[in-house]
Scaffold this motif. Structure first.
Motif, PDB file in Angstrom:
ATOM      1  N   ILE A  91     -50.587 112.193 -16.331  1.00 36.49           N
ATOM      2  CA  ILE A  91     -50.938 112.885 -15.267  1.00 36.49           C
ATOM      3  C   ILE A  91     -52.535 112.198 -15.473  1.00 36.49           C
ATOM      4  CG2 ILE A  91     -52.863 115.460 -16.060  1.00 36.49           C
ATOM      5  CD1 ILE A  91     -50.912 116.251 -18.174  1.00 36.49           C
ATOM      6  N   THR A  92     -53.091 112.312 -13.806  1.00 36.06           N
ATOM      7  CA  THR A  92     -54.010 111.652 -13.811  1.00 36.06           C
ATOM      8  C   THR A  92     -55.439 112.378 -13.670  1.00 36.06           C
ATOM      9  OG1 THR A  92     -54.415 112.555 -11.762  1.00 36.06           O
ATOM     10  CG2 THR A  92     -52.924 110.152 -11.919  1.00 36.06           C
ATOM     11  N   TRP A  93     -56.722 111.884 -13.683  1.00 36.80           N
ATOM     12  CA  TRP A  93     -57.723 112.330 -13.949  1.00 36.80           C
ATOM     13  C   TRP A  93     -58.336 112.891 -12.423  1.00 36.80           C
ATOM     14  CZ3 TRP A  93     -59.186 114.985 -17.952  1.00 36.80           C
ATOM     15  CH2 TRP A  93     -58.599 114.037 -19.638  1.00 36.80           C
ATOM     16  N   PRO A  94     -59.240 113.684 -12.054  1.00 35.55           N
ATOM     17  CA  PRO A  94     -59.933 113.671 -10.965  1.00 35.55           C
ATOM     18  C   PRO A  94     -60.763 112.754  -9.986  1.00 35.55           C
ATOM     19  CG  PRO A  94     -60.446 115.702 -12.945  1.00 35.55           C
ATOM     20  CD  PRO A  94     -59.882 114.472 -13.546  1.00 35.55           C
ATOM     21  N   SER A  95     -60.787 111.848 -11.236  1.00 35.37           N
ATOM     22  CA  SER A  95     -61.415 109.828 -10.603  1.00 35.37           C
ATOM     23  C   SER A  95     -60.736 109.408 -10.481  1.00 35.37           C
ATOM     24  CB  SER A  95     -62.461 109.609 -11.897  1.00 35.37           C
ATOM     25  OG  SER A  95     -61.669 109.676 -12.613  1.00 35.37           O
ATOM     26  N   GLU A  96     -59.189 109.355 -10.354  1.00 34.46           N
ATOM     27  CA  GLU A  96     -57.913 108.461 -10.225  1.00 34.46           C
ATOM     28  C   GLU A  96     -56.954 109.685  -8.966  1.00 34.46           C
ATOM     29  OE1 GLU A  96     -56.271 107.263 -14.271  1.00 34.46           O
ATOM     30  OE2 GLU A  96     -56.235 109.461 -14.174  1.00 34.46           O
ATOM     31  N   ASN A  97     -56.330 108.492  -8.284  1.00 31.23           N
ATOM     32  CA  ASN A  97     -55.785 108.738  -6.440  1.00 31.23           C
ATOM     33  C   ASN A  97     -54.370 109.028  -7.252  1.00 31.23           C
ATOM     34  OD1 ASN A  97     -55.540 106.195  -6.738  1.00 31.23           O
ATOM     35  ND2 ASN A  97     -56.796 106.011  -4.994  1.00 31.23           N
ATOM     36  N   PHE A  98     -53.954 109.417  -6.055  1.00 31.16           N
ATOM     37  CA  PHE A  98     -52.483 109.046  -6.052  1.00 31.16           C
ATOM     38  C   PHE A  98     -51.796 107.447  -6.363  1.00 31.16           C
ATOM     39  CE2 PHE A  98     -48.347 108.482  -3.285  1.00 31.16           C
ATOM     40  CZ  PHE A  98     -47.456 109.585  -4.351  1.00 31.16           C
ATOM     41  N   GLU A  99     -52.243 106.626  -5.836  1.00 27.26           N
ATOM     42  CA  GLU A  99     -52.222 105.254  -6.025  1.00 27.26           C
ATOM     43  C   GLU A  99     -52.319 105.270  -7.426  1.00 27.26           C
ATOM     44  OE1 GLU A  99     -54.103 100.884  -4.796  1.00 27.26           O
ATOM     45  OE2 GLU A  99     -53.353 102.585  -2.992  1.00 27.26           O
ATOM     46  N   SER A 100     -53.359 105.517  -7.507  1.00 29.68           N
ATOM     47  CA  SER A 100     -53.020 105.188  -9.265  1.00 29.68           C
ATOM     48  C   SER A 100     -52.140 105.242 -10.614  1.00 29.68           C
ATOM     49  CB  SER A 100     -54.400 105.472  -9.968  1.00 29.68           C
ATOM     50  OG  SER A 100     -55.053 106.762 -10.682  1.00 29.68           O
TER      51      SER A 100
END
Length: 182
Positions: free
Chosen positions: A31-40
């Motif tokens: 799960i990414t955080w809102p500050s992270e993007n799809f590429e992360s």
């Protein structure tokens, strides 16, 4: 070859910025955080699952997104979706400890280290906590300094505070990361 399914999830708590969820056939893995993007997310997948094929599939991700949405809406306290942790044996042991912290409660980094039978691993616990690939569901936000301070948090201290408040926990100080107070 491993198939990694993904989809995005939005919620007003995160100002409707997307979180990207990824899962294998074994369970939720990222799960990414809102500050992270799809590429992360895709970069993490490439590093942790080098043979992966990444495919968007909302149906596969729906059970994870539904439980996350219920939690964010205050309708769920426990998650029962399968998890597919990808990390070292030590990291995985820390992340599994996170899943044992009850809703609305907290633990300090030193309490996690003690629970693992390695009381001197406080900093290593902090590093593993920060690398948690499945935040919220493996609730790294429930780990605070032993002095009750909200400490550094990859998702941002405001999000950590929102998640703790959502769970009804308010007994912390907002001073942020205090060195050597794990």
């Amino acid at each position: 070859m491993t198939t990694v399914y993904w989809s995005s999830f939005t919620h007003p708590t995160f100002q409707n910025k997307p979180l990207f969820l990824a899962a294998t056939d074994k369970g939720l893995c990222k799960i990414t955080w809102p500050s992270e993007n799809f590429e992360s997310m895709t970069t993490w997948v490439e590093k942790q699952i080098p043979d992966a094929v990444v495919i968007e599939d909302k149906e596969v991700i729906a059970p994870f997104a539904n439980q996350l949405n219920e939690y964010m809406n205050g309708e769920r306290e426990d998650f029962d979706v399968p998890l597919d942790f990808r990390g070292t044996a030590f990291q995985t042991s820390v992340w599994n400890q996170l899943t044992q912290i009850p809703y609305g409660q907290i633990r300090s980094y030193s309490e996690i280290a003690d629970a693992l039978g390695n009381p001197k691993a406080v900093r290593a616990v902090g590093t593993a906590n920060g690398a948690n690939p499945i935040p919220i569901i493996a609730p790294c936000h429930r780990v605070i300094g032993k002095n009750a301070a909200l400490t550094g948090f990859r998702g941002g201290l405001q999000i950590k505070e929102k998640l703790l408040q959502l769970e009804g926990f308010h007994d912390y100080t907002q001073q942020g990361h205090a060195r050597f107070q794990f």
